[in-house]
Design an enzyme around this catalytic site. Structure first.
Site, PDB file in Angstrom:
ATOM      1  N   ASN A  90       0.875  -1.173   0.000  1.00 32.75           N
ATOM      2  CA  ASN A  90       0.000   0.000   0.000  1.00 32.75           C
ATOM      3  C   ASN A  90       0.918   1.230   0.000  1.00 32.75           C
ATOM      4  O   ASN A  90       1.457   1.606   1.033  1.00 32.75           O
ATOM      5  CB  ASN A  90      -0.881  -0.041   1.259  1.00 32.75           C
ATOM      6  CG  ASN A  90      -1.833   1.136   1.325  1.00 32.75           C
ATOM      7  OD1 ASN A  90      -1.778   2.040   0.488  1.00 32.75           O
ATOM      8  ND2 ASN A  90      -2.706   1.132   2.320  1.00 32.75           N
ATOM      9  N   ARG A 104      -2.581  -2.023  -3.383  1.00 29.49           N
ATOM     10  CA  ARG A 104      -3.791  -1.244  -3.137  1.00 29.49           C
ATOM     11  C   ARG A 104      -3.740   0.005  -4.027  1.00 29.49           C
ATOM     12  O   ARG A 104      -2.764   0.751  -4.000  1.00 29.49           O
ATOM     13  CB  ARG A 104      -3.859  -0.818  -1.680  1.00 29.49           C
ATOM     14  CG  ARG A 104      -5.069   0.041  -1.431  1.00 29.49           C
ATOM     15  CD  ARG A 104      -5.099   0.595  -0.034  1.00 29.49           C
ATOM     16  NE  ARG A 104      -6.306   1.387   0.132  1.00 29.49           N
ATOM     17  CZ  ARG A 104      -6.394   2.464   0.895  1.00 29.49           C
ATOM     18  NH1 ARG A 104      -5.348   2.864   1.574  1.00 29.49           N
ATOM     19  NH2 ARG A 104      -7.518   3.119   0.981  1.00 29.49           N
ATOM     20  N   HIS A 137     -12.992   2.516   0.441  1.00 28.28           N
ATOM     21  CA  HIS A 137     -12.936   1.455   1.469  1.00 28.28           C
ATOM     22  C   HIS A 137     -13.553   0.143   0.969  1.00 28.28           C
ATOM     23  O   HIS A 137     -13.974  -0.685   1.767  1.00 28.28           O
ATOM     24  CB  HIS A 137     -13.710   1.848   2.758  1.00 28.28           C
ATOM     25  CG  HIS A 137     -13.103   2.936   3.561  1.00 28.28           C
ATOM     26  ND1 HIS A 137     -13.876   3.833   4.282  1.00 28.28           N
ATOM     27  CD2 HIS A 137     -11.824   3.269   3.790  1.00 28.28           C
ATOM     28  CE1 HIS A 137     -13.090   4.687   4.904  1.00 28.28           C
ATOM     29  NE2 HIS A 137     -11.830   4.367   4.624  1.00 28.28           N
ATOM     30  N   ARG A 154     -12.102  14.832   8.570  1.00 27.04           N
ATOM     31  CA  ARG A 154     -12.938  15.215   7.419  1.00 27.04           C
ATOM     32  C   ARG A 154     -14.358  15.512   7.883  1.00 27.04           C
ATOM     33  O   ARG A 154     -14.902  14.805   8.742  1.00 27.04           O
ATOM     34  CB  ARG A 154     -12.982  14.096   6.379  1.00 27.04           C
ATOM     35  CG  ARG A 154     -11.663  13.875   5.702  1.00 27.04           C
ATOM     36  CD  ARG A 154     -11.813  12.895   4.532  1.00 27.04           C
ATOM     37  NE  ARG A 154     -10.567  12.198   4.289  1.00 27.04           N
ATOM     38  CZ  ARG A 154     -10.461  10.882   4.144  1.00 27.04           C
ATOM     39  NH1 ARG A 154     -11.528  10.116   4.188  1.00 27.04           N
ATOM     40  NH2 ARG A 154      -9.288  10.338   3.939  1.00 27.04           N
ATOM     41  N   GLU A 190      -7.715  -5.734   5.415  1.00 22.08           N
ATOM     42  CA  GLU A 190      -7.603  -5.339   4.009  1.00 22.08           C
ATOM     43  C   GLU A 190      -6.444  -6.043   3.319  1.00 22.08           C
ATOM     44  O   GLU A 190      -6.533  -6.384   2.140  1.00 22.08           O
ATOM     45  CB  GLU A 190      -7.490  -3.813   3.906  1.00 22.08           C
ATOM     46  CG  GLU A 190      -8.816  -3.153   4.267  1.00 22.08           C
ATOM     47  CD  GLU A 190      -8.723  -1.658   4.520  1.00 22.08           C
ATOM     48  OE1 GLU A 190      -8.926  -0.898   3.575  1.00 22.08           O
ATOM     49  OE2 GLU A 190      -8.454  -1.262   5.666  1.00 22.08           O
TER      50      GLU A 190
END
Ligand code: ADP
Length: 396
Positions: free
Chosen positions: A7, A85, A174, A235, A379
């Site tokens: 990633n 990823r 996601h 956020r 993940e």
């Protein structure tokens, strides 16, 4: 066969070497502060942890360390593939893809949609292909799982040309996590994934909620960018689209300044004026910090409202999944969220909910309730599995 999962961010590389079938992790770690003189890479080899400095601060240097670590473990020859990823696959990718020059070009074409993430993902893939030239590389997209969302859910009510000419639509993110936890939840419910309707809430630093019908995403809270939807660490989630014009006129802020503040200074941090860290907020709230209390309350209220909204996409709700750092660890957030969702038939089991912390997956509702459960996301394992699946397909 071991799969190396990478990633690559703009200043970091997270990596893991794992078996896609058993999930066993042989090696994992994180290269940080790449691009600076203070770069280093931390390697975990099953309990033992070492840190190497990276004076050059580059991806090739980080992969060089990784290669020598694999050599030292004697597993270099057993690595069969590299899974990457990739954040944005636009409308082009509804599944992972074997990396080819054409696929790299298509990922590059998605850069305007993810200007911070896709260039770093691309640079990482290119450096990894040089470091591991003999291995197949597979790109696994955060957006791909959501390509099954119907038009009624992905279109914004804006001029059509914005969609046709610029790709303005909801994409969602996601996806790897939502896909993984839905599979796990179906198993825990004793149901076939194709026959179960779930809402999955991935609550980490970024947060998103997805409606999964029969294993397919049918709506999700993040949109064109990961800024839309529920409240997150820094956020804002949803705001009035009129806010930009208002602040430009009232506060003299530029578009760039407003966007940066909505991404980096909002959410839990903005509301509390204290921190983006849920654990710290819960502690501060329990000591009477009003901003922390408000931040947690707004987070929970907006989350519950979004979960209830997602049930519209499903018709029938068979289960609610909590995952991510907050979802897996905060019994308080889970209980408060379920407390607001009595309308959907949820009733928390306080003892079970309190127990489901620190990596303990399980059900957190009473027997008569609509089931809610905690599932630990993984993940890396999902990317390794998807990589193996694509390669089997390629060789079939
Ligand atoms: P990322 O999205 O960066 O992978 P994580 O999934 O690790 O992040 O989630 C980070 C969030 O999880 C932070 O807000 C952190 O405070 C929260 N978290 C971790 N442990 C706990 C805990 N025990 N109680 C409450 N929140 C927690």
């Amino acid at each position: 066969m071991w799969t190396l999962v990478l990633n690559c961010g703009s200043s970091s590389v997270k990596f893991a070497l794992l078996d896609p079938t058993s999930g066993e992790v042989r090696l994992s770690g994180l290269a940080e502060r790449l691009g600076s003189g203070a770069a280093s890479v931390r390697v975990d080899r099953g309990g033992e942890r070492v840190t190497h400095p990276l004076p050059g601060g580059s991806y090739p240097e980080a992969f060089g360390v990784l290669l020598s670590e694999l050599g030292a473990l004697g597993v270099r020859g057993d690595v069969g593939a590299v899974g990457h990823r990739v954040v944005h696959g636009g409308e082009r990718f509804s599944a992972p893809a074997l990396v080819t020059p054409e696929v790299l070009e298509a990922i590059r074409a998605c850069v305007p949609l993810a200007p911070l993430h896709n260039p770093a993902n691309l640079a990482g893939i290119e450096a990894a292909r040089e470091a591991f030239p003999d291995l197949p590389h597979v790109a696994v997209f955060d957006t791909a799982f959501h390509q099954t969302i119907p038009e009624v859910a992905y279109r914004y009510a804006v001029p059509e040309a914005w969609y046709t000419q610029h790709g303005v639509r909801r994409y969602g993110f996601h996806g790897t996590s939502h896909a993984f936890v839905s599979g796990e939840a179906a198993r825990m419910l004793g149901r076939d994934l194709s026959d179960v309707n779930l809402v999955t809430a991935h609550l980490g630093n970024g947060c998103s909620v997805t409606a999964v019908r029969g294993g397919r995403s049918v709506d999700t809270s993040m949109g064109l960018t990961p800024l839309e939807g529920v409240v997150m660490g820094t956020r804002s989630g949803d705001v009035d689209p009129g806010l930009h014009d208002f602040l430009a006129r009232q506060a003299g802020l530029s578009l760039g300044e407003i966007t940066a503040a909505l991404n980096k200074e909002s959410g839990l941090l903005g509301l509390s004026n204290l921190t983006n860290d849920m654990r710290e907020l819960e502690e501060a709230a329990s000591r009477g910090h009003a901003g922390a209390r408000l931040a947690v309350d707004v987070f929970v209220y907006r989350l519950a409202k979004t979960i209830a909204g997602m049930s519209v996409a499903l018709g029938r709700l068979d289960g609610l999944v909590f995952t991510g750092g907050i979802g897996e660890n905060s019994a308080g957030v889970r209980a408060a969220t379920l407390g607001r969702l009595g309308v959907l038939g949820f009733e928390v089991d306080k003892a079970a909910n309190a127990q489901a912390v620190r990596g303990q997956a399980g059900f957190i509702t009473t027997p008569q309730s609509t089931p809610a459960l905690v599932v630990n996301t993984n993940e890396e394992l999902m990317i390794a599995r998807e990589t193996a699946r694509i390669l089997q397909g390629e060789h079939a």
